[in-house]
Design a protein around this motif. Structure first.
Motif, short mmCIF file in Angstrom:
data_model
loop_
_atom_site.label_atom_id
_atom_site.label_comp_id
_atom_site.label_asym_id
_atom_site.label_seq_id
_atom_site.Cartn_x
_atom_site.Cartn_y
_atom_site.Cartn_z
N SER A 1 31.17 16.37 10.23
CA SER A 1 30.63 17.43 11.11
C SER A 1 30.62 16.97 12.56
O SER A 1 30.97 17.74 13.47
N LEU B 1 32.56 18.52 15.83
CA LEU B 1 31.92 18.84 17.11
C LEU B 1 32.59 18.09 18.25
O LEU B 1 32.75 18.64 19.35
N TYR C 1 29.95 11.41 20.27
CA TYR C 1 30.02 11.91 18.89
C TYR C 1 31.01 11.10 18.05
O TYR C 1 30.75 10.81 16.88
N LEU D 1 24.43 19.55 16.82
CA LEU D 1 24.76 20.98 16.82
C LEU D 1 24.11 21.70 18.00
O LEU D 1 24.75 22.53 18.66
N THR E 1 25.85 20.77 21.25
CA THR E 1 27.18 21.36 21.33
C THR E 1 27.10 22.84 21.68
O THR E 1 27.87 23.34 22.52
#
Length: 405
Positions: A16, A20, A44, A203, A206
């Motif tokens: 994930s 991102l 990230y 999340l 982002t």
């Protein structure tokens, strides 16, 4: 031993984060000047690699790579800190970050191989990561707080993540079923909490960053559409839109339209070259902007002609502004160091409502050219009588002599 399905499960947070990171990389490609996007993408990537190794390796193997794994995580924290500092335009303190990284890694090495204290090891690591993240925050808080709600949300989300990272071992020890006793297990409360917090904050960051990037892209496109590229004042179309808005606000009356034109601009281009002519246009626009207020408008209508909409000013006040601009321009010798100084001619008219805009612009333009015909370097105001002068008398001395012969 992990099965193939187990690997997919434990690597899901890492995958994930990689997704991102790819999304942020695409955003950076479209907005190359936004360097903070690239730094966050790197953060990230490094974090994803670190937690992937931590999730897959067995404890007995992981102990040999503890410094490397945590070094990658600390590097990711530094990239996130750098991204935040780039976004807020504050100092990132790289030397302090390096000292914190070395100190944290030394503490991890000591607690892993010598004292073998898992709890102190977790606290040392969490504090080290949090301090790296918090390095640019004091300077950011000293600056004027961001007015935009997206930037405010981004700021406090970042601070919240850093504080949560520092307190994570304490919170898990207090609320967790097993405390920190099984913290090194891949399915422990501590490790699952770590993964979920990284993923959730990732999340959130982002979404906020993408929203900020989209907003700034739209703003940039609007600016390119509305602003004259050379002088950085409004173009004709944008002036009409903004003027209609100003004229619809009764609180801004009385208003006046000023049409100004640089005298003998062709002669400047012929003598000094077009590059110097561009500098003259930039100088004039900067002087115009310096002499207006927030609710006033300055626009370049093409060539060497500029138009101003002045609010809360009658004709007498507008004339004073025009005279002040003329005086400041004539005193400036930075662009044209020799020969006659720069001069502007102005035509000024009042305006009472939005339906009069086109008529007021036409009248101001007529007054401007009557000022040109009267000898240039002067201001003609609506409602006054100005005798017309033969065009030959308005030429510079050398040109008048040439035409006479």
């Amino acid at each position: 031993m992990h099965t193939s399905n187990d690997y997919i499960y434990v690597l899901m947070p890492s995958l994930s984060l990689l997704f991102l990171a790819g999304l942020l990389g695409v955003c950076w490609i479209t907005q190359r000047r936004q360097h903070f996007l690239l730094w966050l993408c790197s953060a990230y990537l490094l974090t994803a690699v670190s937690i992937s190794i931590r999730s897959v390796l067995k404890l007995e193997v992981l102990s040999h790579y503890v410094v490397l794994v945590n070094a990658l995580f600390l590097a990711g924290a530094w990239c996130m800190s750098k991204s935040f500092s780039e976004r807020r335009r504050v100092v990132a303190h790289p030397l302090a970050a390096l000292v914190l990284c070395v100190t944290t890694l030394a503490s991890l090495y000591y607690f892993a191989l010598f004292e073998q204290n898992t709890i102190r090891r977790l606290h040392a690591f969490s504090i080290g990561v949090a301090l790296i993240l918090l390095l640019p925050v004091p300077a950011a808080l000293k600056k004027a707080p961001p007015r935009d709600w997206l930037d405010r949300t981004l700021l406090w989300s970042y601070v919240s993540y850093a504080v949560f990272t520092m307190l994570r071992p304490t919170l898990v020890a207090f609320f967790g079923q097993h405390g920190l006793s099984d913290a090194m297990q891949a399915n422990s409360t501590y490790w699952l909490t770590t993964l979920m917090s990284i993923l959730l904050f990732g999340l959130l960051f982002t979404v906020l960053i993408c929203a900020v990037t989209i907003r700034e892209t739209v703003t940039q496109l609007r600016t390119e559409r509305d602003m004259d590229a050379l002088t950085q004042v409004l173009n004709r179309r944008a002036f009409h839109e903004a003027a209609q808005q100003r004229l619809g606000d009764q609180r801004l009356y009385p208003m006046a339209i000023l049409a100004g034109d640089i005298d003998h601009f062709k002669r400047i281009n012929d003598r000094w070259g077009h590059d110097r002519g561009d500098e003259v246009l930039q100088l004039v626009s900067s002087i115009l902007k310096r002499n207006v207020r927030n609710h006033d408008l300055v626009a370049r209508f093409g060539g060497e002609e500029f138009v101003l909409l002045l609010t809360h000013l009658d004709l007498q006040g507008a004339e004073q502004v025009a005279q002040r601009i003329r005086q400041e321009l004539s005193n400036d010798k930075q662009v044209l160091t020799q020969g006659p100084g720069l001069t502007l001619s102005f035509g000024i008219t009042s305006i009472a409502n939005s339906s009069q805009l086109d008529g007021a612009l036409k009248q101001a333009d007529e007054l401007l050219y009557s000022a040109k015909n009267a000898g240039r370097d002067r201001v003609h105001v609506e409602g006054r009588f100005y005798p017309d002068i033969c065009f030959e008398y308005t030429l510079p001395a050398d040109e008048a002599l040439a035409s006479a012969t």
